[in-house]
Design a protein around this motif. Structure first.
Motif, PDB file in Angstrom:
ATOM      1  N   ALA A 293       2.537  -2.003   6.413  1.00 18.52           N
ATOM      2  CA  ALA A 293       1.464  -1.277   6.142  1.00 18.52           C
ATOM      3  C   ALA A 293       0.933  -1.031   4.733  1.00 18.52           C
ATOM      4  CB  ALA A 293       1.550   0.168   6.914  1.00 18.52           C
ATOM      5  N   VAL A 294       1.961  -0.731   3.858  1.00 20.09           N
ATOM      6  CA  VAL A 294       1.736  -0.545   2.633  1.00 20.09           C
ATOM      7  C   VAL A 294       1.260  -1.756   1.831  1.00 20.09           C
ATOM      8  CG1 VAL A 294       3.021   0.009   0.700  1.00 20.09           C
ATOM      9  CG2 VAL A 294       3.407   1.410   2.434  1.00 20.09           C
ATOM     10  N   LEU A 295       1.776  -2.933   2.436  1.00 22.40           N
ATOM     11  CA  LEU A 295       1.226  -4.180   1.579  1.00 22.40           C
ATOM     12  C   LEU A 295       0.037  -4.212   1.969  1.00 22.40           C
ATOM     13  CD1 LEU A 295       4.476  -6.358   2.370  1.00 22.40           C
ATOM     14  CD2 LEU A 295       3.623  -5.592   0.046  1.00 22.40           C
ATOM     15  N   ALA A 296      -0.586  -4.301   3.206  1.00 26.89           N
ATOM     16  CA  ALA A 296      -1.744  -4.388   3.744  1.00 26.89           C
ATOM     17  C   ALA A 296      -2.917  -3.388   2.951  1.00 26.89           C
ATOM     18  CB  ALA A 296      -2.067  -4.283   5.446  1.00 26.89           C
ATOM     19  N   ALA A 297      -2.471  -2.178   2.970  1.00 28.18           N
ATOM     20  CA  ALA A 297      -3.152  -1.120   2.278  1.00 28.18           C
ATOM     21  C   ALA A 297      -3.186  -1.648   0.704  1.00 28.18           C
ATOM     22  CB  ALA A 297      -2.631   0.165   2.204  1.00 28.18           C
ATOM     23  N   ALA A 298      -2.189  -1.887   0.191  1.00 30.72           N
ATOM     24  CA  ALA A 298      -2.203  -2.390  -1.127  1.00 30.72           C
ATOM     25  C   ALA A 298      -3.158  -3.560  -1.588  1.00 30.72           C
ATOM     26  CB  ALA A 298      -0.804  -2.611  -1.766  1.00 30.72           C
ATOM     27  N   ALA A 299      -3.080  -4.434  -0.710  1.00 34.11           N
ATOM     28  CA  ALA A 299      -4.028  -5.715  -0.969  1.00 34.11           C
ATOM     29  C   ALA A 299      -5.438  -5.113  -0.863  1.00 34.11           C
ATOM     30  CB  ALA A 299      -3.650  -6.649   0.023  1.00 34.11           C
ATOM     31  N   ILE A 300      -6.017  -4.280   0.015  1.00 38.66           N
ATOM     32  CA  ILE A 300      -7.260  -3.988  -0.017  1.00 38.66           C
ATOM     33  C   ILE A 300      -7.519  -2.824  -0.918  1.00 38.66           C
ATOM     34  CG2 ILE A 300      -8.754  -2.527   1.526  1.00 38.66           C
ATOM     35  CD1 ILE A 300      -7.072  -3.395   4.163  1.00 38.66           C
ATOM     36  N   ARG A 301      -6.901  -2.086  -1.132  1.00 36.07           N
ATOM     37  CA  ARG A 301      -7.411  -1.101  -2.185  1.00 36.07           C
ATOM     38  C   ARG A 301      -7.187  -1.661  -3.671  1.00 36.07           C
ATOM     39  NH1 ARG A 301      -8.514   1.401  -5.850  1.00 36.07           N
ATOM     40  NH2 ARG A 301      -8.372   3.509  -6.455  1.00 36.07           N
ATOM     41  N   PHE A 302      -6.257  -2.748  -3.978  1.00 41.94           N
ATOM     42  CA  PHE A 302      -6.125  -3.355  -5.370  1.00 41.94           C
ATOM     43  C   PHE A 302      -6.851  -4.507  -5.539  1.00 41.94           C
ATOM     44  CE2 PHE A 302      -3.008   0.307  -5.133  1.00 41.94           C
ATOM     45  CZ  PHE A 302      -3.597   1.141  -5.965  1.00 41.94           C
ATOM     46  N   TRP A 303      -7.589  -5.015  -4.277  1.00 42.26           N
ATOM     47  CA  TRP A 303      -8.234  -6.325  -4.267  1.00 42.26           C
ATOM     48  C   TRP A 303      -8.736  -6.703  -5.507  1.00 42.26           C
ATOM     49  CZ3 TRP A 303      -7.005 -10.423  -1.178  1.00 42.26           C
ATOM     50  CH2 TRP A 303      -8.044 -11.352  -1.353  1.00 42.26           C
ATOM     51  N   ARG A 304      -9.621  -5.983  -6.289  1.00 40.99           N
ATOM     52  CA  ARG A 304     -10.027  -6.229  -7.522  1.00 40.99           C
ATOM     53  C   ARG A 304      -9.231  -6.452  -8.741  1.00 40.99           C
ATOM     54  NH1 ARG A 304     -14.065  -1.726  -9.501  1.00 40.99           N
ATOM     55  NH2 ARG A 304     -14.397  -3.256 -11.116  1.00 40.99           N
TER      56      ARG A 304
END
Length: 627
Positions: free
Chosen positions: A335-346
């Protein structure tokens, strides 16, 4: 690309050629990190160090015996003042084995030869495993610091990579896979060439040395690392297309240097592998069998600190068995990895790591979906269209998890650094008291640590290696055979009868062994475990050896799970060859002696005496006949 306002120190600096390179932030920091990782590695391998020369990780004696044999083979060659031959008849005599098709681990075997000669091959393997854990964490820490990650983020990323479930489960006999020290360094060297941070000559030379070293440890991990590098490069090129034309020339020059040096150093071993004696083609394993189960990403095994009896039982039922149970990360970290990928995609570093992790994780699922132990053949996955390609056809999909976990660790480290400022900005508006000092960063780091708690390993369970039979060395001393004389040892070494490999590894005797556990070609050249396999006469001798455990030496009757011969604890029936057929097989093996680890009153002992006459040598639990 302009970094997002919430970016941490690494966000805008990775792979920007017009910005100063980030050196490894202090040798003291790396040295200190290595100390902590070493302590953690010692904790995980604790039970092995009670007697490092005789104890192995429980659960896979066959591969452990094979690895011990290779280390003894390396050490014997070094003791005689030469490098190990790449084709040998020391096993599978008289035909031999091309060791380049096997998990040879030439580089660590040669480097650890002094320890092998002094304390035995298992001591060297125990040290290699410990260094594998500690060195992998240190390498990832150093690379992340070079990429501008904070010390705390790099320390967490290094720990996640080095002690991930993929690395932990590979420690169950797969020493070549567990030692993943070099992949982060290879990726770093390649990215520095791509970014123009390394001169073509020096950077290419360094990349080549790393690649050759990994080649001489595990070719499969090198392949997986190259694939990860290609994925990273593709993301970077797509993210900064305007910079691509200016980077192609220097990158091509660096890769040309790397290729030339690699061919110069490793050209001969690769020629022997693909064009030398005993060539083979294809994979020795069933296509699409060793792949991750989708449920395995969230079901912990008994090797992890936090598990249940139900989850441990489900993991133990995995079709590839626990040494190949490499996918687990747990719901919190996923869950943390998925959230990190979405939140910090830029943020380019986070995006590159996220895409690489996701792609390799999907590849690890194989060609068709396996979920909850059930095959869904109608669901075709990306690897389905890649698994038949040259080179890739030899890769086992589940092992992509070893490199995927490195990408996951990097993503987590980048996210920790980027989330600190973002959380501080949010807390400054809504929770002023929490936003003071270093509290925001501490909160983010604490949340990240909580997410990795489910992957904390337990100390690896240990088991005693098969002990040396009483009278083994005395028997060979009395036989006085030439070093190259083929010897038939009963039980005959095979993938499920690896005791003779362990005995040969512990003593160096005999010099040439009939049978063995190895990858070799069948008659048609197809790669296969044990090549063409043990002939019927040999299978009958092994059947007799397993038939009467009460008559075997007590030192051998403990844990001998010969599943191919035993059904519900009883040996499966094997047709007996005629006397003429058995003696004909002995001549075909060109044996100089027959050595049986048994006693006169066993079924095997009585059979061999009726076949060969009274033994020439009887010592302890061993009988021998000269031929």
């Amino acid at each position: 690309m302009t970094a997002a306002p919430t970016a941490g120190p690494a966000a805008g600096r990775v792979l920007a050629a017009d910005e100063p390179a980030d050196p490894v932030s202090g040798r003291r920091a790396v040295a200190l990190a290595s100390v902590y990782y070493t302590l953690a590695a010692l904790a995980v391998t604790l039970w092995l160090w009670r007697d490092p020369a005789t104890r192995t990780v429980a659960g896979n004696p066959y591969d452990a015996d094979q690895s011990a044999w290779f280390f003894r083979y390396d050490a014997t060659a070094i003791a005689h003042g030469r490098l190990p031959a790449l084709v040998t008849v020391a096993i599978n005599a008289p035909h031999g084995v091309n060791v380049m098709w096997n998990t040879f681990m030439l580089l660590p075997g040669v480097l650890l030869s002094p320890l092998t000669l002094l304390a035995g091959p298992q001591a060297s393997l125990t040290l290699l495993m410990t260094v594998g854990f500690a060195g992998s964490g240190t390498a990832m820490f150093a690379v992340l610091r070079r990429w501008g990650v904070s010390a705390a983020g790099a320390a967490l990323g290094g720990a996640v990579y080095a002690f991930s479930p993929a690395v932990l489960h590979s420690a169950i006999g797969h020493y070549d896979l567990q030692f993943v020290v070099l992949p982060p360094l290879i990726i770093d060297a390649g990215l520095r060439l791509a970014a123009g941070r390394s001169p073509a000559l020096r950077g290419g030379l360094w990349l080549a040395l790393l690649a050759v070293a990994q080649l001489l440890i595990s070719e499969e991990i090198l392949l997986d690392t190259v694939l990860a590098g290609i994925l990273l490069a593709a993301v970077l090129a797509a993210s900064r297309p305007r910079q691509v034309p200016g980077r192609i020339g220097p990158l091509a020059a660096g890769l040309a240097v790397a290729a030339a040096v690699t061919v110069l150093i490793a050209g001969y071993p690769l020629w022997v592998q693909f064009f030398g004696p005993l060539p083979q083609h294809g994979s020795p394993f069933t296509t699409d069998y060793f792949k991750n189960d989708l449920s395995g990403f969230v079901v912990p095994s008994s090797y992890l600190l936090f598990h249940t009896a139900g989850s441990a039982a489900e993991a133990a039922r995995f079709q590839g068995l626990l040494p190949e149970y490499l996918g687990y990360l747990g719901w919190p970290l996923l869950a943390v990895l998925a959230a990190a990928a979405i939140r910090f995609w830029r943020l380019l570093p986070a995006r590159a790591a996220a895409v690489t992790w996701a792609a390799l994780s999907v590849f690890s699922l194989g060609g068709t979906l396996l979920a909850g132990g059930h095959e869904h053949a109608w669901i075709k996955l990306p690897w389905y269209w890649l698994q038949s390609l040259p080179v890739l056809s030899a890769a086992l999909p589940d092992r992509f998890s070893l490199v995927a976990d490195g990408a996951a660790a990097a993503l987590l480290a980048f996210a920790v650094d980027a989330a600190g400022p973002a959380f501080a900005a949010w807390a400054g508006r809504r929770l002023p008291r929490l936003a003071t000092g270093g509290r925001p960063v501490a909160v983010v780091l604490a949340c990240a640590v909580v997410s990795v708690l489910p992957i904390i390993p337990k100390p690896l369970p240990a088991a005693d290696a098969v002990p040396l039979p009483s009278g083994w060395s005395a028997t060979f001393g009395a036989l006085r055979l030439p070093a190259s004389a083929p010897v038939l040892v009963v039980p005959i070494a095979a993938s499920t009868f690896t005791e003779p490999l362990r005995w040969q590894a512990d003593t160096g005797q005999p010099g040439a062994l009939v049978g063995g556990y190895y990858m070799g070609p069948k008659a048609n050249g197809q790669a296969f475990t044990d090549g063409s396999g043990t002939p019927p006469a040999g299978r009958y001798l092994n059947y007799l050896w397993a038939r009467s455990p009460a008559g075997l030496p007590a030192s051998i009757t403990g844990e001998a799970p010969h599943t191919s011969f035993l059904t519900s604890g009883k040996p499966a029936a094997v047709r007996a060859p005629s006397r003429a057929q058995m003696l004909s097989q002995f001549r075909a093996w060109r044996v100089a002696a027959v050595v049986a680890v048994t006693q006169r009153n066993t079924v095997l002992g009585r059979y061999l005496i009726s076949l060969l006459g009274p033994p020439a040598v009887v010592a302890g639990d061993v009988m021998a006949w000269r031929r």
